[in-house]
Design an enzyme around this catalytic site. Structure first.
Site, PDB file in Angstrom:
ATOM      1  CB  ILE A  17       4.416   7.081   6.706  1.00 33.51           C
ATOM      2  CG1 ILE A  17       5.367   8.220   6.333  1.00 33.51           C
ATOM      3  CG2 ILE A  17       4.088   6.199   5.506  1.00 33.51           C
ATOM      4  CD1 ILE A  17       6.772   7.770   5.990  1.00 33.51           C
ATOM      5  N   GLY A  38       3.252  -3.500   2.795  1.00 34.01           N
ATOM      6  CA  GLY A  38       3.856  -2.588   3.772  1.00 34.01           C
ATOM      7  C   GLY A  38       3.605  -1.118   3.469  1.00 34.01           C
ATOM      8  CG  ASP A  40       5.875   0.223  -2.448  1.00 28.80           C
ATOM      9  OD1 ASP A  40       5.451   1.294  -2.910  1.00 28.80           O
ATOM     10  OD2 ASP A  40       6.600  -0.562  -3.091  1.00 28.80           O
ATOM     11  CB  SER A 123      15.724  -2.295   4.919  1.00 30.68           C
ATOM     12  OG  SER A 123      16.084  -2.030   3.569  1.00 30.68           O
ATOM     13  CB  THR A 124      13.006  -2.683   9.756  1.00 27.62           C
ATOM     14  OG1 THR A 124      11.960  -1.707   9.695  1.00 27.62           O
ATOM     15  CG2 THR A 124      14.342  -1.998   9.872  1.00 27.62           C
ATOM     16  N   GLY A 125      10.894  -4.327   7.376  1.00 24.59           N
ATOM     17  CA  GLY A 125       9.689  -5.158   7.273  1.00 24.59           C
ATOM     18  C   GLY A 125       9.993  -6.345   6.390  1.00 24.59           C
TER      19      GLY A 125
END
Ligand code: AR6
Length: 180
Positions: A17, A38, A40, A123-125
């Site tokens: 991203i 991740g 972030d 939320s998926t990590g």
């Protein structure tokens, strides 16, 4: 994969991203806006210290909400920091909070007059949300927002690996067959 939703375009791609050229990137942040791993970690690393300086001024962001900063050295103009829920089984309003994190990000984009934005799979990590359920919520929320908000031209989901990309493609194909 690319589909039209009224006048807008929804795109699924596999990638990083931080390389996106849309007007805003959505960050998978935590409620202290404290940075982390991740997406972030990648966004703060690529964007430089300006983003964290603005996060410190904002302070925090409740789960299910989103805040906006400029984007430092990134190609995007803004970073929208969305806080998805930590998944603990689904009985603590996780579906509603995840949908809200997407919707509030889109609302911020509309409010700032942005025409394009890129989402990761929130939320998926580290937060452990089951991928297929999360993809269902993510895509349903974005599609219903775009149907009512033609001011946003393009939403891209930038999925970090092939497995995540494949799940999003499967869920989107299923959705379109159901509703179109
Ligand atoms: N581009 C796109 N997607 C990515 C990238 C990237 N550069 N890097 C990872 N992903 P996560 P969460 C994918 O853990 O679950 C942080 O420490 C990743 O493979 O980034 O919402 C925050 O500070 C996964 O599919 O976000 C919070 O404390 C997806 O992005 C917490 O983690 C989300 O994974 C948030 O956890």
């Amino acid at each position: 994969m690319k589909v039209s939703i009224n006048q807008s375009t929804l795109v699924l791609v596999e990638g990083d991203i931080t390389k996106e050229e849309t007007e805003a990137l959505v960050n998978a942040a935590n409620d202290r806006l404290a940075g982390g791993g991740g997406v972030d970690g990648a966004i703060h690393q690529a964007g430089g210290p300006q983003i964290m300086a603005e996060c410190r001024i904002i302070g925090c962001c409740p789960t299910g909400q989103a805040v906006i900063t400029t984007a430092g050295n990134l190609k995007a103009r803004f970073v929208i920091h969305a806080v998805g829920p930590i998944y603990t089984g689904g009985a603590k309003h996780e579906p509603q909070l995840l949908a809200s994190a997407y919707r509030e990000s889109l609302h911020l984009a509309s409010r700032y007059g942005l025409k394009s934005l890129s989402f990761p799979s929130l939320s998926t990590g580290a937060y452990g949300y089951p991928l297929e359920e999360a993809a269902e919520i993510a895509l349903t929320t974005v599609i219903s927002y775009l149907r009512e908000h033609p001011e946003i031209n393009t939403v891209r989901f930038v999925l970090f690996n092939r497995a995540t990309f494949d799940v999003y493609c499967k869920v989107l194909s299923r959705r379109l067959n159901l509703v179109e």
